[in-house]
Design a protein around this motif. Sequence first.
Motif, mmCIF file in Angstrom:
data_model
loop_
_atom_site.group_PDB
_atom_site.id
_atom_site.type_symbol
_atom_site.label_atom_id
_atom_site.label_comp_id
_atom_site.label_asym_id
_atom_site.label_seq_id
_atom_site.Cartn_x
_atom_site.Cartn_y
_atom_site.Cartn_z
ATOM 1 N N ALA A 151 3.245 -32.905 -93.741
ATOM 2 C CA ALA A 151 2.913 -34.026 -92.859
ATOM 3 C C ALA A 151 2.456 -35.272 -93.622
ATOM 4 C CB ALA A 151 1.843 -33.596 -91.863
ATOM 5 N N SER A 152 1.679 -35.084 -94.673
ATOM 6 C CA SER A 152 1.108 -36.222 -95.384
ATOM 7 C C SER A 152 2.152 -37.054 -96.119
ATOM 8 C CB SER A 152 0.049 -35.738 -96.380
ATOM 9 O OG SER A 152 0.631 -34.888 -97.350
ATOM 10 N N ARG A 153 3.370 -36.536 -96.262
ATOM 11 C CA ARG A 153 4.400 -37.245 -97.019
ATOM 12 C C ARG A 153 5.570 -37.725 -96.169
ATOM 13 N NH1 ARG A 153 4.001 -36.821 -102.442
ATOM 14 N NH2 ARG A 153 5.279 -38.709 -102.265
ATOM 15 N N VAL A 154 5.559 -37.426 -94.872
ATOM 16 C CA VAL A 154 6.699 -37.775 -94.029
ATOM 17 C C VAL A 154 6.914 -39.283 -93.967
ATOM 18 C CG1 VAL A 154 7.571 -37.759 -91.655
ATOM 19 C CG2 VAL A 154 6.627 -35.669 -92.654
ATOM 20 N N ARG A 155 5.828 -40.036 -93.822
ATOM 21 C CA ARG A 155 5.968 -41.480 -93.663
ATOM 22 C C ARG A 155 6.558 -42.134 -94.905
ATOM 23 N NH1 ARG A 155 1.219 -45.795 -91.873
ATOM 24 N NH2 ARG A 155 2.525 -47.660 -91.997
ATOM 25 N N ASP A 156 5.990 -41.860 -96.084
ATOM 26 C CA ASP A 156 6.492 -42.552 -97.276
ATOM 27 C C ASP A 156 7.892 -42.074 -97.653
ATOM 28 O OD1 ASP A 156 6.226 -40.516 -99.601
ATOM 29 O OD2 ASP A 156 4.248 -40.439 -98.707
ATOM 30 N N LEU A 157 8.180 -40.793 -97.407
ATOM 31 C CA LEU A 157 9.534 -40.319 -97.682
ATOM 32 C C LEU A 157 10.540 -40.947 -96.720
ATOM 33 C CD1 LEU A 157 8.927 -36.539 -98.449
ATOM 34 C CD2 LEU A 157 9.617 -38.316 -100.055
ATOM 35 N N GLY A 158 10.110 -41.169 -95.487
ATOM 36 C CA GLY A 158 10.987 -41.837 -94.528
ATOM 37 C C GLY A 158 11.335 -43.247 -94.967
ATOM 38 N N GLN A 198 16.307 -46.348 -97.519
ATOM 39 C CA GLN A 198 16.974 -47.159 -98.543
ATOM 40 C C GLN A 198 18.125 -46.423 -99.215
ATOM 41 O OE1 GLN A 198 13.995 -48.981 -101.217
ATOM 42 N NE2 GLN A 198 12.470 -48.192 -99.789
ATOM 43 N N ALA A 199 18.291 -45.139 -98.915
ATOM 44 C CA ALA A 199 19.331 -44.336 -99.546
ATOM 45 C C ALA A 199 20.707 -44.746 -99.032
ATOM 46 C CB ALA A 199 19.083 -42.856 -99.282
ATOM 47 N N ALA A 200 21.714 -44.528 -99.876
ATOM 48 C CA ALA A 200 23.076 -44.883 -99.496
ATOM 49 C C ALA A 200 23.524 -44.123 -98.248
ATOM 50 C CB ALA A 200 24.018 -44.604 -100.660
ATOM 51 N N LYS A 201 23.164 -42.856 -98.181
ATOM 52 C CA LYS A 201 23.454 -42.031 -97.003
ATOM 53 C C LYS A 201 22.111 -41.563 -96.458
ATOM 54 C CE LYS A 201 27.886 -40.415 -98.868
ATOM 55 N NZ LYS A 201 28.681 -39.237 -99.271
ATOM 56 N N THR A 202 21.508 -42.380 -95.626
ATOM 57 C CA THR A 202 20.127 -42.163 -95.182
ATOM 58 C C THR A 202 19.930 -40.783 -94.567
ATOM 59 O OG1 THR A 202 19.858 -44.510 -94.748
ATOM 60 C CG2 THR A 202 18.276 -43.023 -93.721
ATOM 61 N N PRO A 203 19.201 -39.877 -95.258
ATOM 62 C CA PRO A 203 18.928 -38.569 -94.663
ATOM 63 C C PRO A 203 17.697 -38.639 -93.754
ATOM 64 C CG PRO A 203 18.080 -38.611 -96.893
ATOM 65 C CD PRO A 203 18.702 -39.971 -96.645
ATOM 66 N N PRO A 204 17.719 -37.961 -92.624
ATOM 67 C CA PRO A 204 16.509 -37.912 -91.795
ATOM 68 C C PRO A 204 15.423 -37.098 -92.485
ATOM 69 C CG PRO A 204 18.204 -36.464 -90.912
ATOM 70 C CD PRO A 204 18.836 -37.217 -92.037
ATOM 71 N N VAL A 205 14.174 -37.344 -92.107
ATOM 72 C CA VAL A 205 13.022 -36.635 -92.678
ATOM 73 C C VAL A 205 12.334 -35.865 -91.559
ATOM 74 C CG1 VAL A 205 10.844 -36.850 -93.923
ATOM 75 C CG2 VAL A 205 12.730 -38.428 -94.429
ATOM 76 N N ALA A 206 12.164 -34.556 -91.755
ATOM 77 C CA ALA A 206 11.525 -33.696 -90.757
ATOM 78 C C ALA A 206 10.219 -33.149 -91.297
ATOM 79 C CB ALA A 206 12.450 -32.540 -90.369
ATOM 80 N N CYS A 207 9.220 -33.090 -90.437
ATOM 81 C CA CYS A 207 7.899 -32.564 -90.810
ATOM 82 C C CYS A 207 7.861 -31.058 -90.567
ATOM 83 C CB CYS A 207 6.824 -33.254 -89.971
ATOM 84 S SG CYS A 207 5.146 -32.697 -90.352
ATOM 85 N N VAL A 208 7.235 -30.311 -91.468
ATOM 86 C CA VAL A 208 7.145 -28.854 -91.318
ATOM 87 C C VAL A 208 5.823 -28.418 -90.696
ATOM 88 C CG1 VAL A 208 8.687 -28.431 -93.259
ATOM 89 C CG2 VAL A 208 6.213 -28.505 -93.659
ATOM 90 N N GLU A 209 4.994 -29.354 -90.268
ATOM 91 C CA GLU A 209 3.656 -29.014 -89.739
ATOM 92 C C GLU A 209 3.459 -29.520 -88.308
ATOM 93 O OE1 GLU A 209 0.619 -29.130 -93.315
ATOM 94 O OE2 GLU A 209 1.785 -30.968 -93.293
ATOM 95 N N PRO A 210 4.016 -28.869 -87.295
ATOM 96 C CA PRO A 210 5.046 -27.832 -87.395
ATOM 97 C C PRO A 210 6.428 -28.463 -87.338
ATOM 98 C CG PRO A 210 4.346 -28.039 -85.136
ATOM 99 C CD PRO A 210 3.559 -29.073 -85.912
ATOM 100 N N LEU A 211 7.450 -27.657 -87.556
ATOM 101 C CA LEU A 211 8.810 -28.152 -87.404
ATOM 102 C C LEU A 211 9.085 -28.464 -85.941
ATOM 103 C CD1 LEU A 211 10.913 -25.858 -89.749
ATOM 104 C CD2 LEU A 211 10.921 -28.347 -89.800
ATOM 105 N N PRO A 212 9.907 -29.462 -85.674
ATOM 106 C CA PRO A 212 10.241 -29.764 -84.276
ATOM 107 C C PRO A 212 11.093 -28.657 -83.666
ATOM 108 C CG PRO A 212 11.595 -31.049 -85.782
ATOM 109 C CD PRO A 212 10.559 -30.367 -86.627
#
Length: 544
Positions: free
Chosen positions: A119-126, A131-145
Amino acid sequence: MNPTTVHEAFEASVRRWPDQPMMMVPRSAERAWLPDGLTLSYREVAERVGALQALYAQAGYGHGHRVAMLLENRPDHFLHLLALNALGASIVPINPDYRADEVLYLLDHSEAQLVVAVASRVRDLGEVARQAAKTPPVACVEPLPAQLPPARSAAMPGRPGRAAEAALLYTSGTTARPKGCMLSNDYHFAVGETYLNYGAMAAIREARERTYNPLPLFHMNAGIFSFMGMMLSGNCVVMPDRFHPRTFWSELVETGTTIVHYLGVIPPILLKQPAHPDERRHGVRFAVGAGVEPQLHGAFEERFGFPLLELWGMTETGGGFIAAEEPRHIDTRAFGRPTGDMLARVVDDQDRELPRDTEGELTVRRHHDDPRRGFFSGYLKNPEATEEAWRGGWFHTGDVVRQDASGMLYFVDRKKNIIRRSGENIAAAEIEAVLQAHERVAQVAVIAVPDALRDEEVMACVVPMPGVEADAALARELFDWCMQRLAYFKAPGWVVFLDALPTTGTQKVQKSKIFPEGEDPTRRPDACDLRELKKRDAVTAPRR
């Protein structure tokens, strides 16, 4: 039927040892997650893995996909690994200390379909992922959706086998960017079997071991080596969040640890600690690791009551060698003899085999029709580097060693332009590229300097731009510049300002001539010592 994937091997272990503990987290009131600890049996792990597998399958993830993971040293790392492996997908572990530029490179280069994170890293990783060429979505594991973002492409047809990629680990090279090592299911099996076949003082007992590994899961050691060895033998991995000297011995006692993994930085730290009531109450049979200083080796074993078994290995090679039989030559840097099907040869710069007791580069291969069996599958998108490493049918390690008449191998030095700090391999060229981009820097060369605690430290030798004052304030400015763009351990611990750098006729910096032979540049009166500023949490989130 013999298993062909890591998940199939896991299923076989679940059937054989359902109630044996597989994963254990020690208690820690100071840790934000699982402060009361956790123990999961093979059966309980299987239940969690099955739920994750269904979630990934529902979203379309499968054979040929890659999922990047920033899950720290938590059980979630292995749960997601096993779930994705069951579907034929590969994991791309992210070093939590990476800055934005480093993460962006990893996401672009790996073409990860998804990022899962604490959870603590979802925002900055998002922010980085956008900015990635193929923007991957970011999912939180606390808990997973309840539902994961769908895969952006269809999975490959067919069932994954031993050759299928199971992990993509990034390891520093001599270039400015890390190389992605493609690691197959077969690689994972070979690594685990190597661990189980060492024998002698490193013999593994089925369903009786608990292996405490404080090393990071984004490295091969904790992420594959000890995990596969324990899983294939019905044993348990003990997972502290990292190495804590103050609670180390009590955690070993609490968890019933029988095997410990270490880096060279750990023994001197423990030897400097005051006597602890648990330092002889543990049940540790042996420890495996690399880099203990010879002068400390015997003192450690005498004080704490178990042997430190020095080994050698690389992400690319999977297995390696270990000094697990007497005489171990603990007053040297011996790391074992070639045994089993791993062959070793010491060569000169023209790949000619050298006589015994002559220093040269260590090259290795398997004793099979396929000399690459169990090694990495290659560097992602870099077949030229792969073939260069394998020239002549032997993998070139870049390590300088010598081999005595008995076959014992002794580590001498690293051939590549690599700085090894507290177990991290740091490419000098990567730091040079960052510093060179600073407007006040005209030239820069990054070198390794000795460090009593961390083996080596990073030193930046900087030629400032004309008119720029070379002082402590500039050193701090350059340090902060690096901290904002690189993992904390890559920032220079020392900065020295010079009028010029020695170069060849083709303008390549001659690092060996920067300082007089035999001089320790850290003792220069103008050397700026910045080591105390190198803190893991000095910058809490990646920035651009």
